[in-house]
Design an enzyme around this catalytic site. Structure first.
Site, PDB file in Angstrom:
ATOM      1  N   SER A 233       0.828  -1.212   0.000  1.00 59.09           N
ATOM      2  CA  SER A 233       0.000   0.000   0.000  1.00 59.09           C
ATOM      3  C   SER A 233       0.861   1.260   0.000  1.00 59.09           C
ATOM      4  O   SER A 233       0.543   2.242  -0.697  1.00 59.09           O
ATOM      5  CB  SER A 233      -0.978   0.007   1.173  1.00 59.09           C
ATOM      6  OG  SER A 233      -0.321  -0.266   2.379  1.00 59.09           O
ATOM      7  N   HIS A 263      -2.395  -8.760   1.974  1.00 57.88           N
ATOM      8  CA  HIS A 263      -1.895  -7.559   2.662  1.00 57.88           C
ATOM      9  C   HIS A 263      -2.759  -7.280   3.899  1.00 57.88           C
ATOM     10  O   HIS A 263      -2.600  -7.941   4.913  1.00 57.88           O
ATOM     11  CB  HIS A 263      -1.890  -6.411   1.653  1.00 57.88           C
ATOM     12  CG  HIS A 263      -1.129  -5.198   2.062  1.00 57.88           C
ATOM     13  ND1 HIS A 263      -0.342  -5.131   3.175  1.00 57.88           N
ATOM     14  CD2 HIS A 263      -1.037  -3.956   1.473  1.00 57.88           C
ATOM     15  CE1 HIS A 263       0.199  -3.929   3.272  1.00 57.88           C
ATOM     16  NE2 HIS A 263      -0.210  -3.199   2.257  1.00 57.88           N
ATOM     17  N   HIS A 309       6.385 -14.283   9.324  1.00 56.70           N
ATOM     18  CA  HIS A 309       6.507 -12.927   8.784  1.00 56.70           C
ATOM     19  C   HIS A 309       7.554 -12.901   7.684  1.00 56.70           C
ATOM     20  O   HIS A 309       8.526 -13.657   7.737  1.00 56.70           O
ATOM     21  CB  HIS A 309       6.917 -11.934   9.884  1.00 56.70           C
ATOM     22  CG  HIS A 309       6.532 -10.525   9.562  1.00 56.70           C
ATOM     23  ND1 HIS A 309       7.343  -9.701   8.811  1.00 56.70           N
ATOM     24  CD2 HIS A 309       5.431  -9.805   9.864  1.00 56.70           C
ATOM     25  CE1 HIS A 309       6.750  -8.523   8.686  1.00 56.70           C
ATOM     26  NE2 HIS A 309       5.593  -8.559   9.307  1.00 56.70           N
ATOM     27  N   ARG A 318       4.656  -5.624  18.229  1.00 59.45           N
ATOM     28  CA  ARG A 318       3.290  -5.105  18.285  1.00 59.45           C
ATOM     29  C   ARG A 318       2.341  -6.156  18.854  1.00 59.45           C
ATOM     30  O   ARG A 318       1.357  -5.832  19.517  1.00 59.45           O
ATOM     31  CB  ARG A 318       2.840  -4.661  16.886  1.00 59.45           C
ATOM     32  CG  ARG A 318       3.700  -3.512  16.334  1.00 59.45           C
ATOM     33  CD  ARG A 318       3.383  -3.191  14.886  1.00 59.45           C
ATOM     34  NE  ARG A 318       3.589  -4.331  14.013  1.00 59.45           N
ATOM     35  CZ  ARG A 318       3.217  -4.382  12.733  1.00 59.45           C
ATOM     36  NH1 ARG A 318       2.621  -3.338  12.189  1.00 59.45           N
ATOM     37  NH2 ARG A 318       3.456  -5.447  11.996  1.00 59.45           N
ATOM     38  N   ASP A 364      -1.176  -9.674  13.607  1.00 60.31           N
ATOM     39  CA  ASP A 364      -2.540 -10.077  13.240  1.00 60.31           C
ATOM     40  C   ASP A 364      -3.040 -11.242  14.079  1.00 60.31           C
ATOM     41  O   ASP A 364      -4.230 -11.553  14.077  1.00 60.31           O
ATOM     42  CB  ASP A 364      -2.595 -10.452  11.757  1.00 60.31           C
ATOM     43  CG  ASP A 364      -2.214  -9.282  10.872  1.00 60.31           C
ATOM     44  OD1 ASP A 364      -2.722  -8.173  11.135  1.00 60.31           O
ATOM     45  OD2 ASP A 364      -1.404  -9.451   9.955  1.00 60.31           O
TER      46      ASP A 364
HETATM   47  N1  CMX Z   1       1.609 -21.651   8.670  1.00 61.77           N
HETATM   48  C1  CMX Z   1       1.974 -22.631   7.814  1.00 61.77           C
HETATM   49  N2  CMX Z   1       3.006 -22.543   6.973  1.00 61.77           N
HETATM   50  C2  CMX Z   1       3.729 -21.418   7.024  1.00 61.77           C
HETATM   51  C3  CMX Z   1       3.447 -20.368   7.905  1.00 61.77           C
HETATM   52  C4  CMX Z   1       2.340 -20.497   8.755  1.00 61.77           C
HETATM   53  N3  CMX Z   1       1.955 -19.550   9.600  1.00 61.77           N
HETATM   54  N4  CMX Z   1       4.346 -19.369   7.735  1.00 61.77           N
HETATM   55  C5  CMX Z   1       5.169 -19.787   6.749  1.00 61.77           C
HETATM   56  N5  CMX Z   1       4.788 -21.016   6.325  1.00 61.77           N
HETATM   57  C6  CMX Z   1       5.367 -21.788   5.215  1.00 61.77           C
HETATM   58  C7  CMX Z   1       5.248 -20.999   3.943  1.00 61.77           C
HETATM   59  O1  CMX Z   1       3.932 -21.128   3.393  1.00 61.77           O
HETATM   60  C8  CMX Z   1       6.338 -21.596   3.085  1.00 61.77           C
HETATM   61  O2  CMX Z   1       5.855 -22.827   2.602  1.00 61.77           O
HETATM   62  P1  CMX Z   1       6.195 -23.314   1.093  1.00 61.77           P
HETATM   63  O3  CMX Z   1       7.669 -23.419   1.047  1.00 61.77           O
HETATM   64  O4  CMX Z   1       5.477 -24.599   0.999  1.00 61.77           O
HETATM   65  O5  CMX Z   1       5.646 -22.247   0.193  1.00 61.77           O
HETATM   66  C9  CMX Z   1       7.415 -21.866   4.121  1.00 61.77           C
HETATM   67  O6  CMX Z   1       6.762 -21.936   5.401  1.00 61.77           O
HETATM   68  C10 CMX Z   1       8.501 -20.821   4.179  1.00 61.77           C
HETATM   69  O7  CMX Z   1       7.885 -19.550   4.329  1.00 61.77           O
HETATM   70  P2  CMX Z   1       8.603 -18.388   5.148  1.00 61.77           P
HETATM   71  O8  CMX Z   1       9.899 -18.079   4.486  1.00 61.77           O
HETATM   72  O9  CMX Z   1       8.647 -18.754   6.576  1.00 61.77           O
HETATM   73  O10 CMX Z   1       7.581 -17.176   5.049  1.00 61.77           O
HETATM   74  P3  CMX Z   1       7.305 -16.164   3.800  1.00 61.77           P
HETATM   75  O11 CMX Z   1       8.205 -14.998   3.928  1.00 61.77           O
HETATM   76  O12 CMX Z   1       7.282 -16.877   2.518  1.00 61.77           O
HETATM   77  O13 CMX Z   1       5.811 -15.733   4.147  1.00 61.77           O
HETATM   78  C11 CMX Z   1       4.007 -15.070   5.548  1.00 61.77           C
HETATM   79  C12 CMX Z   1       5.516 -14.916   5.259  1.00 61.77           C
HETATM   80  C13 CMX Z   1       3.614 -14.031   6.590  1.00 61.77           C
HETATM   81  C14 CMX Z   1       3.197 -14.837   4.277  1.00 61.77           C
HETATM   82  C15 CMX Z   1       3.764 -16.499   6.097  1.00 61.77           C
HETATM   83  O14 CMX Z   1       4.487 -16.672   7.292  1.00 61.77           O
HETATM   84  C16 CMX Z   1       2.311 -16.813   6.294  1.00 61.77           C
HETATM   85  O15 CMX Z   1       1.624 -17.201   5.346  1.00 61.77           O
HETATM   86  N6  CMX Z   1       1.783 -16.642   7.564  1.00 61.77           N
HETATM   87  C17 CMX Z   1       0.395 -16.856   7.822  1.00 61.77           C
HETATM   88  C18 CMX Z   1      -0.456 -15.667   7.326  1.00 61.77           C
HETATM   89  C19 CMX Z   1      -0.259 -14.433   8.183  1.00 61.77           C
HETATM   90  O16 CMX Z   1      -0.278 -14.481   9.397  1.00 61.77           O
HETATM   91  N7  CMX Z   1      -0.071 -13.275   7.539  1.00 61.77           N
HETATM   92  C20 CMX Z   1       0.108 -12.026   8.250  1.00 61.77           C
HETATM   93  C21 CMX Z   1       1.483 -11.445   8.080  1.00 61.77           C
HETATM   94  C22 CMX Z   1       1.608 -10.208   8.957  1.00 61.77           C
HETATM   95  C23 CMX Z   1       2.215  -9.029   8.262  1.00 61.77           C
HETATM   96  O17 CMX Z   1       2.525  -9.097   7.045  1.00 61.77           O
HETATM   97  O18 CMX Z   1       2.349  -7.993   8.933  1.00 61.77           O
END
Ligand code: CMX
Length: 426
Positions: A233, A263, A309, A318, A364
């Site tokens: 954003s 997002h 994250h 936070r 979150d």
């Molecule tokens: N649950 C299950 N699997 C998870 C996970 C979770 N909470 N967090 C990461 N993973 C998985 C990823 O999906 C990825 O799997 P693949 O290799 O099969 O694709 C693997 O672990 C490695 O990912 P990562 O390097 O740890 O994390 P990314 O940087 O790719 O993604 C994020 C970060 C936030 C999108 C991810 O941790 C996630 O999907 N979390 C759950 C959703 C969430 O809480 N989002 C809010 C984020 C808050 C913010 O942005 O401020």
């Protein structure tokens, strides 16, 4: 906004001097390289933007103008807005001026309420919120002055007037969205005797005899105020700003990015996950039953929202700030209890899978649960809270970008021919 304008005049002059001196001596030095995977990977890790309002450190979280966000939670959101803009917290006189300016600009135009009321009943709250902001574009002072031919060095002064109007009125727009969408449409007016954040809480109409909900909302507004310049954003905002569109266009556009499930929707997703879990597990909520539910979720190929994250490698500070609030104000809340049990078991489960980079709770994980606890249960509205807070960071970034006269954004794109000629067949 005399004092604020004067202060910003110095801040912006200093920024321009610094940039000029740095570029004169170091302008040709490299800050980053970009490989092909990054071109196809959302430009992660490539440095290409300047933003001085805040920074995010992997092991420490968000810093606003160099101050850790958790050291700022006792300040009013409007003080944080001032900090984002100027680099210092306001003294009493400066805060009084800002609050007077907010009070003078917080009134919701009737045409905005009418516009929102005309929308189909199934319109998403973020659609309504963004339209409400865009509907006010006709008020842009910058736009009028630009048409009159003002000098470039004065652009930011008129953009500042727009920013104060938009910042002041945003809670009124957001509350109108809630009241129109979920409460039959009767609006609650802004009360100039109250601060900006308390006004937002009051205008939603949630019963709040001891101010706990208002205090939660103020904490929420401070914690989500800004997150550097490269998130989807903020980046959208700066691209729109760079075309000399006014802040009504850029803020509304930025919030269209915020509305995406990757997002701003994550707090809604986390709460829905908890509610689903509650339905499945029933009253038997123990660490064992939660652990099984989490394992089943992963086995089904789903993520556990609220954990992990892209940048942070520790529990989001936070999250800790919200947890402190919960322990103080609603330690027995079933929603908070659920979050507490989740955070006790999920990180180890994620770690045991061996692929998650950061298994710790993010902001979150808890924010939606607390809002739900106080009675605002319509989860589709939750991203609007995020928007009301983030308007502070976006507007501060917009004003500073105008001040340093950021040119129009135009990175170069490449096609398959370029890739073949310059990489594959080279
Ligand atoms: N649950 C299950 N699997 C998870 C996970 C979770 N909470 N967090 C990461 N993973 C998985 C990823 O999906 C990825 O799997 P693949 O290799 O099969 O694709 C693997 O672990 C490695 O990912 P990562 O390097 O740890 O994390 P990314 O940087 O790719 O993604 C994020 C970060 C936030 C999108 C991810 O941790 C996630 O999907 N979390 C759950 C959703 C969430 O809480 N989002 C809010 C984020 C808050 C913010 O942005 O401020």
């Amino acid at each position: 906004m005399e004092l604020l304008t004067k202060k910003l005049e110095n801040v912006i002059a200093t920024m321009n001097q610094n940039i000029k001196a740095i570029l004169a001596e170091h302008g040709e030095k490299q800050v980053s390289t970009v490989n092909l995977s990054q071109v196809f990977g959302g430009l992660r890790g490539s440095i290409g933007l300047f933003c001085d309002t805040s920074s995010v450190k992997a092991d420490e979280g968000l810093f606003v103008r160099g101050q850790a966000i958790n050291d700022l939670v006792h300040h009013l959101p409007e003080e944080i807005f001032y900090l984002l803009l100027t680099g210092t917290l306001p003294n009493n006189e400066e805060l009084t001026e800002l609050r007077d300016d907010i009070n003078a600009n917080a009134h919701l135009p009737d045409y905005v309420a009418q516009t929102l009321k005309c929308l189909p009943a199934n319109s998403h709250p973020m659609t309504m919120f963004n339209l409400g902001i865009l509907a006010m574009q006709n008020e842009s002072i910058f736009n009028k002055k630009y048409a009159e031919g003002i000098p470039k060095t004065d652009y930011w002064k008129y953009a500042l007037q727009d920013a104060i109007r938009l910042m002041a009125v945003t809670p009124s727009i957001a509350a109108a969205v809630y009241r129109i969408k979920f409460c039959g449409g009767e609006l609650i007016p802004y009360d100039t005797n109250l601060d900006w954040g308390t006004n937002y809480a009051r205008m939603l109409g949630i019963p709040d005899a001891n101010n706990d909900f208002a205090n939660l909302i103020k904490l929420y507004l401070v914690l989500h105020c800004d997150h550097e310049g490269g998130n989807a954003s903020a980046y959208t905002n700066s691209v729109i700003d760079s075309t000399l569109s006014d802040v009504y266009y850029s803020t509304s556009g930025a919030f269209n990015a915020l509305a995406g499930p990757l997002h701003g929707l994550a707090n809604q997703e986390t709460l829905n996950f908890i509610l689903e879990m509650q339905k499945t597990v029933g009253d038997n909520i123990t660490e064992e039953t939660i652990s099984k539910y989490a394992q089943d979720t992963l086995a089904a190929g789903r993520v556990i929202p609220g954990f992990g994250h892209a940048v942070l490698r520790v529990t989001d500070p936070r999250f800790n700030a919200f947890e402190t609030f919960a322990k103080e104000h609603c330690p027995d809340s079933p929603m908070y209890q659920m979050v507490s049990k989740l955070t006790a078991v999920v990180p180890n489960i994620l770690l045991s899978k061996g692929k998650v980079t950061s298994p710790w709770p993010n902001v979150d994980c808890i924010s939606g649960s607390l809002i739900y606890h106080y009675g605002l249960t319509q989860t589709s509205y939750y991203t609007v809270f995020f928007g009301v807070s983030r308007v502070m960071g976006l507007l501060a970034q917009s004003i500073l970008n105008r001040g340093i006269r950021n040119p129009i954004t135009r990175p170069k794109s490449i096609d398959f021919k370029w890739i073949n000629d310059n990489i594959v067949n080279k």
